[in-house]
Design a protein around this motif. Sequence first.
Motif, short mmCIF file in Angstrom:
data_model
loop_
_atom_site.label_atom_id
_atom_site.label_comp_id
_atom_site.label_asym_id
_atom_site.label_seq_id
_atom_site.Cartn_x
_atom_site.Cartn_y
_atom_site.Cartn_z
N VAL A 109 0.86 -1.19 0.00
CA VAL A 109 0.00 0.00 0.00
C VAL A 109 0.89 1.24 0.00
O VAL A 109 2.08 1.17 0.33
N ASP A 110 0.31 2.37 -0.36
CA ASP A 110 1.01 3.64 -0.25
C ASP A 110 0.61 4.31 1.06
O ASP A 110 -0.56 4.25 1.47
N LEU A 111 1.56 4.96 1.72
CA LEU A 111 1.29 5.71 2.94
C LEU A 111 1.34 7.19 2.62
O LEU A 111 2.37 7.69 2.15
N LYS A 112 0.23 7.89 2.85
CA LYS A 112 0.20 9.32 2.54
C LYS A 112 0.10 10.13 3.82
O LYS A 112 -0.88 10.01 4.57
N GLY A 113 1.11 10.93 4.10
CA GLY A 113 1.12 11.82 5.25
C GLY A 113 0.94 13.25 4.81
O GLY A 113 0.84 13.54 3.62
N PRO A 114 0.92 14.20 5.77
CA PRO A 114 0.71 15.61 5.42
C PRO A 114 1.84 16.17 4.54
O PRO A 114 1.63 17.13 3.82
N ARG A 115 3.03 15.57 4.61
CA ARG A 115 4.17 16.17 3.91
C ARG A 115 4.60 15.39 2.67
O ARG A 115 5.21 15.96 1.76
N ALA A 116 4.34 14.09 2.65
CA ALA A 116 4.81 13.26 1.53
C ALA A 116 4.09 11.92 1.53
O ALA A 116 3.37 11.58 2.47
N THR A 117 4.29 11.18 0.44
CA THR A 117 3.76 9.83 0.31
C THR A 117 4.93 8.86 0.17
O THR A 117 5.90 9.15 -0.52
N ILE A 118 4.86 7.73 0.86
CA ILE A 118 5.82 6.64 0.65
C ILE A 118 5.08 5.52 -0.04
O ILE A 118 4.07 5.01 0.47
N GLU A 119 5.58 5.13 -1.21
CA GLU A 119 4.87 4.16 -2.04
C GLU A 119 5.29 2.73 -1.76
O GLU A 119 6.40 2.47 -1.30
N LEU B 89 -3.01 8.04 9.61
CA LEU B 89 -2.34 8.18 8.31
C LEU B 89 -3.32 7.73 7.24
O LEU B 89 -4.25 6.97 7.53
N LEU B 90 -3.11 8.16 6.01
CA LEU B 90 -3.95 7.69 4.91
C LEU B 90 -3.26 6.53 4.19
O LEU B 90 -2.11 6.66 3.75
N LEU B 91 -3.94 5.38 4.11
CA LEU B 91 -3.42 4.22 3.39
C LEU B 91 -4.14 4.12 2.06
O LEU B 91 -5.38 4.19 2.01
N ILE B 92 -3.38 3.93 0.98
CA ILE B 92 -3.98 3.88 -0.35
C ILE B 92 -3.69 2.53 -0.99
O ILE B 92 -2.53 2.14 -1.16
N GLY B 93 -4.76 1.79 -1.31
CA GLY B 93 -4.62 0.51 -1.99
C GLY B 93 -5.15 0.61 -3.40
O GLY B 93 -5.66 1.66 -3.81
N PRO B 94 -5.07 -0.47 -4.16
CA PRO B 94 -5.51 -0.44 -5.56
C PRO B 94 -7.03 -0.31 -5.71
O PRO B 94 -7.50 0.15 -6.74
N LYS B 95 -7.78 -0.68 -4.67
CA LYS B 95 -9.23 -0.65 -4.80
C LYS B 95 -9.91 0.34 -3.85
O LYS B 95 -11.15 0.45 -3.85
N GLY B 96 -9.13 1.02 -3.02
CA GLY B 96 -9.74 1.97 -2.11
C GLY B 96 -8.72 2.54 -1.15
O GLY B 96 -7.55 2.13 -1.16
#
Lengths: 214, 214
Positions: A47-57, A99-106
């Motif tokens: 998953v991708d981790l999206k924080g206030p300053r950057a995203t780690i993919e 934190l915001l977690l981003i997956g392929p479906k949601g």
Amino acid sequence: MNIPVGVSARHVHVSQADLETLFGQGATLHPKKELSQPGQYAAEETVDLKGPRATIERVRILGPVRPHTQVEISKTDAVKLGVDPPVRESGHIEGSTGLLLIGPKGYLELQEGVIVAARHVHFSEEDARKFGVHNGDELDLQAQGERGLIFNHVVARVSRSYRLDFHLDTDEANAAGLHNGDEVEVVEVHEEPRWQAPQSDREPVKSYSEHVGK
Amino acid sequence: MNIPVGVSARHVHVSQADLETLFGQGATLHPKKELSQPGQYAAEETVDLKGPRATIERVRILGPVRPHTQVEISKTDAVKLGVDPPVRESGHIEGSTGLLLIGPKGYLELQEGVIVAARHVHFSEEDARKFGVHNGDELDLQAQGERGLIFNHVVARVSRSYRLDFHLDTDEANAAGLHNGDEVEVVEVHEEPRWQAPQSDREPVKSYSEHVGK
């Protein structure tokens, strides 16, 4: 007496419900590689981790699924993302960071569950007897070499299902010049934890600006 | 006896010739912020560092210019860039790692000069007497707190022009939970360096794959 080193890169544990939010209804994890602790594995899924300053993919999910979703990152990662998670033992996520977690479906707006893992040693019951260590003891561990140092406050965790392994994160491994397969030496065993967590990890976010390339 | 902590984020020192390659003929550095050591400053100017695996943008140049260009990064940075620089004292760059530096007016294929800085303490002559420390001694320094640890092999550097400061990189600060302005305690002073650099830092690049998010 020596203990082998296992370096934990940033990773995510997910609940079944959160897995389905990120990867779709009925999603399951697909084991890619076994880990040192029996039954644990690195999954194909990331998953991708999206924080206030950057995203780690592409952050690896570790399986199997757990009751609660938990994100374990280094302080360096935290600075990059722009969050300030507390140092906690695994599973102790109450009041920790979101934190915001981003997956392929949601995506998943995690309210808590982001921690910096407290360094710890996994002991089988047999190894614990050998080392004279009990669950919850605190160890001092010596790393040798040009970046040699003694880690204090290393938590001992004992279980029939564990295999002997000192788990530390990439910041700690880099600071000590340690790699997977290296060993550290037990310098001392403290039966009572010497360090008591202050309440400060519930306090307002502290500035990490000094870690950033200004 | 305590010593204040100064965390060094990744940075670059440049020679006048290399500054002109990167910023154009006749370029000079423009001080932005004074640093703890007298006469040293963070400059307005930044460069990008390009390694085989990634680029890190906007890395601060520290002034004034020096005889040789030197890039100081953390091991975490090194893993990201895809290089494996040795741990060295500042100025000891022989046989160290190369990297591509990109400025607004040109680029520089650095053949050597990339290091992970060996942690060290700056002592004024007066502070050195107070602590009973001589230039080149090795110190053990205790950091307190939940990530408490004892740093071994900390190099003592004594000069009339120095101000008391323990310099460590972001990996080390994060591993110990230290921030600028915190203090560490001198546990022991070793008159002879105990750790002798093996020749291994000239050997083939070692895999850092365990540090990467696989």
